[in-house]
Motif scaffolding. Structure first.
Motif: not given
Length: 144
Positions: A26-40, A120-129
């Motif tokens: 998986f492409r690692m997403l910084p934990v702070a960036e992942a948590l920002e998605r639910r900050a509200a 949250l210790d790790f966040a990652g993504q991957r894609w099929r195009c």
């Protein structure tokens, strides 16, 4: 426990559950960036399903039994406790209504803390195009 009920429990036990894929795929997403998605959504304690849902969906709320997320035609959730004491989730969003992405998969690893708190210790993504837009397999490279 409340978070092991309904459809989610069926997903865990069902033969259709996907095999867990190592985080290196998986492409690692910084934990702070992942948590920002639910900050509200404010402080978090309680149901780990809700924490994962809020990060993947990018909105506040309870996933309920369906895990409806955005433009995905289907959502598959796989969950597994690791020997190191964390809970790993893989959430696969299938048949997205997008001109470049066909499928998107998230991997999140969370560790229980005191009480009902989770970290949250790790966040990652991957894609099929989509055809002609990149990899036809789930890959770390974003689609074009």
């Amino acid at each position: 426990m409340r978070w092991l009920t309904g459809r989610f429990l069926a997903l865990l036990a069902g033969p259709a559950a996907a095999e867990m894929v190592h985080r290196d795929n998986f492409r690692m997403l910084p934990v702070a960036e992942a948590l920002e998605r639910r900050a509200a959504c404010g402080e978090f304690e309680g149901d780990p399903d809700r924490l994962v849902y809020e990060i993947v969906a990018g909105r506040c709320g309870d996933p309920g039994t369906r895990w409806a997320i955005g433009e995905a035609a289907e959502v598959q959730v796989t969950r597994s406790w690791a020997k190191l004491g964390y809970l790993a989730y893989q959430v696969l969003l299938l048949d997205l209504a997008d001109d470049s992405l066909r499928d998107e998969e998230w991997r999140l690893e969370i560790t229980p803390l005191d009480g009902d708190a989770w970290q949250l210790d790790f966040a990652g993504q991957r894609w099929r195009c989509q055809p002609g837009r990149g990899s036809q397999d789930l890959a770390k490279q974003p689609c074009s």
